[in-house]
Motif scaffolding. Structure first.
Motif: not given
Length: 398
Positions: A39, A41, A45-46, A67, A113-114, A131, A161, A164
């Motif tokens: 992943l 990210l 979406a933590s 991250v 994911f951004t 996503l 989240s 995702l």
């Protein structure tokens, strides 16, 4: 707090528990699937990462979570910041990373994911999230514009989240019921691309993906194997000597996943065409043996793509590997490159081979002291076969 308020709070607690239980069920199903993931990210979406890691079995699914949160971190990773194309590129990077880290023979997914969500200060632009998931034959991208001012940062992150986690479940082909937390005006803009085998191979030849696995082997012990035993070659054609050599090498290494590997890109020839690749792959399908198609003709690059693997080579290849002639005549350059291979955890299993008309084994070569523990000899009594694909082709051409 009056009774009515108490009941409302109790209801919220029960609902939260139901949601938590539902999420746990989905995460358990993701962990039970064979798919392994990486992943990438940034910007939200933590909670999805926390959910994945909080349920037992995460180590079987999550290979890595990265991250790159600051703008500069993202720019250094991709050269850009928040957009659907950024998420797509993050998913592709994550997919290639997952290929390198995954257990032999397992399917993988790269997740990107951004987002630009609510912050502690007023934001002029829209609140958006992007996503993307990438598997061997599928790319999925989704963009959602959130209603500005409707939620605080924590609530927007929770929405992101959930979305995702749903995307990961879909990529893992896990069924699940997700209650949408989006309003009627927050409609996801989604697109999906399915790739044919030819398209995957073209992406490989062009360098977009680092390799493609054809997992034709079905031996049950391979599901627990921790490392790959790789016999590289052109296999034009595949013959009994190749199969015997890999069989003997695997017996010496214990719990390992044996596979053949063909580089579609050659150091001094044009790349193989997709039809040529498929013809050669067919040989392995016919005998039920796994083959990997890569785009790396050099072993020091293969070591980066297949870290921790044992490469099965002939004595003729070993002679070239330690010959400074193939490193611009620079002995130090040779050492530096091969020590780099060693740092990836790679080893070389060396079988006897005719070199300039003389049968030679590993012990016939002067291996530099710094590299000796990286080379392992396959005893002549366990394997000797003076057969080559070149000789077979010459016989067939007569």
């Amino acid at each position: 707090m009056d009774d009515a308020e108490g009941r409302r709070e109790e209801k919220k607690t029960r609902e939260a528990m139901i949601i938590s239980t539902g999420l746990k069920t989905v995460v358990e199903a993701i962990h039970a699937s064979p798919t392994q993931s990486v992943l990438y990210l940034s910007g939200g979406a933590s909670q999805a990462v926390a959910w994945l890691l909080s349920v037992p079995g995460a180590s079987s699914t999550v290979l890595e979570a990265v991250v790159p949160y600051s703008r500069m971190s993202m720019i250094q990773l991709l050269g850009k910041f928040c957009s659907s194309h950024t998420a797509e590129e993050m998913a592709l990077l994550a997919y290639n990373r997952a290929l390198k880290l995954s257990s032999p023979g397992y399917p993988v997914v790269g997740v990107g994911f951004t987002g630009t969500l609510a912050t502690s200060r007023p934001k002029l632009g829209e609140h958006r999230l992007h996503l993307s998931t990438r598997t061997s034959d599928r790319l999925w991208v989704s963009t959602v514009t959130l209603s500005k001012g409707l939620r605080n940062r924590e609530e927007e992150d929770m929405v992101a989240s959930h979305l995702l986690l749903k995307a990961i479940a879909n990529a893992c082909k896990v069924p699940g019921t997700f209650v949408s937390e989006l309003t009627d005006s927050e409609v996801p803009d989604e697109c999906e691309k399915q790739f044919s085998e030819d398209e995957e191979l073209e992406q490989l030849i062009n360098g977009q993906i680092c390799f493609k696995v054809y997992p034709f082997s079905s031996e049950p012990h391979m599901s627990t194997a921790e490392r790959k035993i790789i016999l590289s070659g052109s296999f034009n054609p595949l013959h009994e000597g190749h199969m015997k050599l890999l069989e003997v090498a695997t017996s010496l290494c214990g719990n390992s996943y044996p596979c053949f590997e063909i580089s579609a890109v050659n150091a001094d020839k044009p790349p193989l065409s997709t039809s040529q690749i498929k013809d050669r792959v067919k040989q392995f399908e016919n005998i039920g043996k796994t083959v990997i198609i890569s785009n790396q003709p050099y072993f020091y690059k293969k070591a980066e793509v297949f870290p921790g693997s044992a490469f099965v080579i002939g004595a003729d290849t070993a002679a070239r590997l330690i010959n400074p002639k193939y490193y611009d005549g620079d002995y130090k350059k040779m050492l530096e490159i091969l020590i780099g291979c060693k740092k990836t955890g790679s080893t070389f299993l060396v079988g006897g081979r005719n070199v300039d008309g003389v049968f030679k084994v590993l012990e016939d070569f002067d291996i530099p002291e710094e590299l000796r523990d990286m080379f392992i000899s396959i005893p002549e009594e366990k394997f000797r076969m003076d057969l080559s694909s070149t000789e077979i082709r010459k016989r067939l051409e007569k």
